[in-house]
Design an enzyme around this catalytic site. Structure first.
Site, short mmCIF file in Angstrom:
data_model
loop_
_atom_site.label_atom_id
_atom_site.label_comp_id
_atom_site.label_asym_id
_atom_site.label_seq_id
_atom_site.Cartn_x
_atom_site.Cartn_y
_atom_site.Cartn_z
N SER A 4 -4.03 2.72 3.17
CA SER A 4 -3.38 3.73 2.34
C SER A 4 -4.14 4.07 1.07
O SER A 4 -4.09 5.20 0.62
CB SER A 4 -1.96 3.28 1.99
N HIS A 60 -0.48 6.50 7.60
CA HIS A 60 -1.40 7.59 7.24
C HIS A 60 -2.20 8.14 8.41
O HIS A 60 -2.92 9.12 8.24
CB HIS A 60 -2.33 7.13 6.12
N LYS A 79 5.26 11.02 5.51
CA LYS A 79 3.95 11.50 5.08
C LYS A 79 3.58 12.77 5.83
O LYS A 79 4.14 13.82 5.53
CB LYS A 79 2.96 10.35 5.16
C1 LIG Z 1 3.92 4.79 2.47
C2 LIG Z 1 3.65 3.59 3.31
C3 LIG Z 1 4.69 2.82 3.81
C4 LIG Z 1 6.13 3.05 3.42
O1 LIG Z 1 6.62 4.19 4.00
P1 LIG Z 1 7.86 4.96 3.32
O2 LIG Z 1 8.40 5.76 4.43
O3 LIG Z 1 7.30 5.76 2.21
O4 LIG Z 1 8.80 3.91 2.84
C5 LIG Z 1 4.38 1.78 4.66
N1 LIG Z 1 3.10 1.49 4.97
C6 LIG Z 1 2.07 2.20 4.49
C7 LIG Z 1 0.68 1.85 4.89
C8 LIG Z 1 2.32 3.27 3.63
O5 LIG Z 1 1.30 3.95 3.12
#
Ligand SMILES: *Cc1c(COP(=O)(O)O)cnc(C)c1O
Length: 390
Positions: A181, A209, A240
């Protein structure tokens, strides 16, 4: 007047001294290429709305229609009365996209990781976790009663060594981000999967991602490596590239059945709003049918990356839409971010504990919906602040 709470201010001041105090900024428009930040228009380089789907007309229409039919809230946990048919539609769509038997939607990616990991690994088991895994994975490991070992970032040899030294455990679970991330690099999944098979370990990939972005039809990092037919457990988020909210686990019927029965963040929380479920479902269809969005995303990423390298910035070797400009100390990262903002570029500084000490950075992300002019404007901003970044 008591002083029981004085430590709250002391602690915030201490954070300020080491450059780690965070402040909220207010965005007054939708997360598109240009946003209104605290009243001013700036180019946004810090959104995970990679494909711009949170404002896609088909997605918005689906959210409005679902609200009109089902109302604004789920009004119950899924095991009691909150399991609307929108969940079924979305989970069938997700399992199809991920090429797995089944899928289960959680309230967020964070919620998914913090209870899937404790379900998969308990006392007497071992979790092997990449050093740069997301905080929600780290918290999932903390909530599990299993033994945890951290392997060096993407270091498959280190992972192998740790596995070969730990044969006494009942079950073993390897967990990794698919796309990291904060670094934007991609885990060497084929090698990790080989090692997992050899040591009969489970493998959980967090594709927050990669989903929507990598692989055939944007189905993610596992597909990117041609590993669709495997028993890799796929976790991801709808917050995302999908532009909505919610986490998911895709895997076997057996896994999903156990999660429904044991995942605490699934059981003890209210279901997602109808609008969110319908938006995510519509977004999955747009993702599948819109390869041009992924092409634009990667073309913008390449363009911005090359331009910043030409200007003399140091970027980590990311292969994705996440472009980390490492600046070192938290103070340096925030001062460059502030200078960029003055130039009309919103590129948030990322500091510990989100990244390791001394690697504070700007984590730039592009969106398919950025215009060429916006990317150009961003590059001009970076050119203007270059002296301050040295
Ligand atoms: C953003 C993210 C999460 C959490 O996801 P949300 O839906 O925002 O709670 C989990 N793992 C990774 C690698 C992330 O970047």
């Amino acid at each position: 007047m008591t002083h029981n709470y004085d430590w709250l201010n002391t602690e915030s001041t201490a954070l300020e001294h080491v450059g780690l105090r965070r402040h909220l900024r207010t965005v007054m428009s939708a997360p598109t290429g240009t946003v209104n930040l605290d009243g001013r228009d700036v180019v946004l380089l810090g959104s995970n709305n990679y494909l711009g789907l949170s404002t896609h007309p088909k997605v918005i229409d689906a959210a409005i229609a679902a609200t009109q039919t089902f109302g604004t809230g789920a009004s119950g946990s899924r095991l009691i009365s909150g399991n609307s048919e929108l969940y079924t539609t979305l989970e069938v769509n997700l399992a199809k996209t991920k090429d797995t038997e089944a899928a289960l939607v959680f309230s967020s990616g964070y919620a998914a990781n913090t209870s899937v990991i404790p379900v998969l690994a308990d006392e007497g088991d071992l979790i092997l976790s990449d050093a740069l895994n997301h905080a929600s994975i780290i918290d999932g490991c903390r909530l599990s009663r299993a033994t945890k070992k951290v392997y060096r970032h993407c270091d498959v040899e280190h992972l192998k060594t740790l596995l070969s030294e730990s044969t006494a455990f009942r079950r073993r679970l390897i967990v990794t981000d698919g796309v990291f991330s904060m670094d934007g690099d991609v885990a060497p999944l084929p090698d990790i999967y080989e090692v997992a098979k050899h040591y009969e370990a489970m493998l959980l990939v967090d594709d927050a991602h990669g989903f929507g972005v990598l692989g055939k039809d944007g189905s993610g990092t596992v597909a990117h490596f041609g590993l669709e037919g495997t028993d890799i457990i796929r976790m991801g988020t709808l917050s995302k590239a999908v532009g909505a909210l919610g986490g998911y686990i895709a895997g076997s019927h057996a896994l999903i059945q156990l999660l429904i029965n044991k995942a605490r963040s699934f059981i003890f929380t209210t279901g997602l709003p109808p609008a969110t479920l319908a938006a995510a479902n519509a977004a999955l269809d747009v993702i599948r049918s819109s390869p041009e969005l992924r092409q634009r995303l990667f073309s913008h990423a390449r363009h911005l990356k090359m331009a910043l390298i030409d200007l003399g910035y140091t970027l980590l070797p990311s292969e994705t839409q996440i472009l980390p400009v490492v600046l070192g100390s938290p103070q340096r990262a925030t001062s460059v971010a502030d200078a960029l903002l003055a130039e009309g570029v919103f590129a948030p500084a990322i500091r510990p504990p989100a990244v390791p000490p001394d690697t504070s950075r700007l984590r730039l992300t592009v969106m398919a919906t950025h215009t060429e002019a916006e990317i150009q404007q961003a590059i001009a901003g970076f050119a203007a602040v270059l002296p301050e970044s040295r």
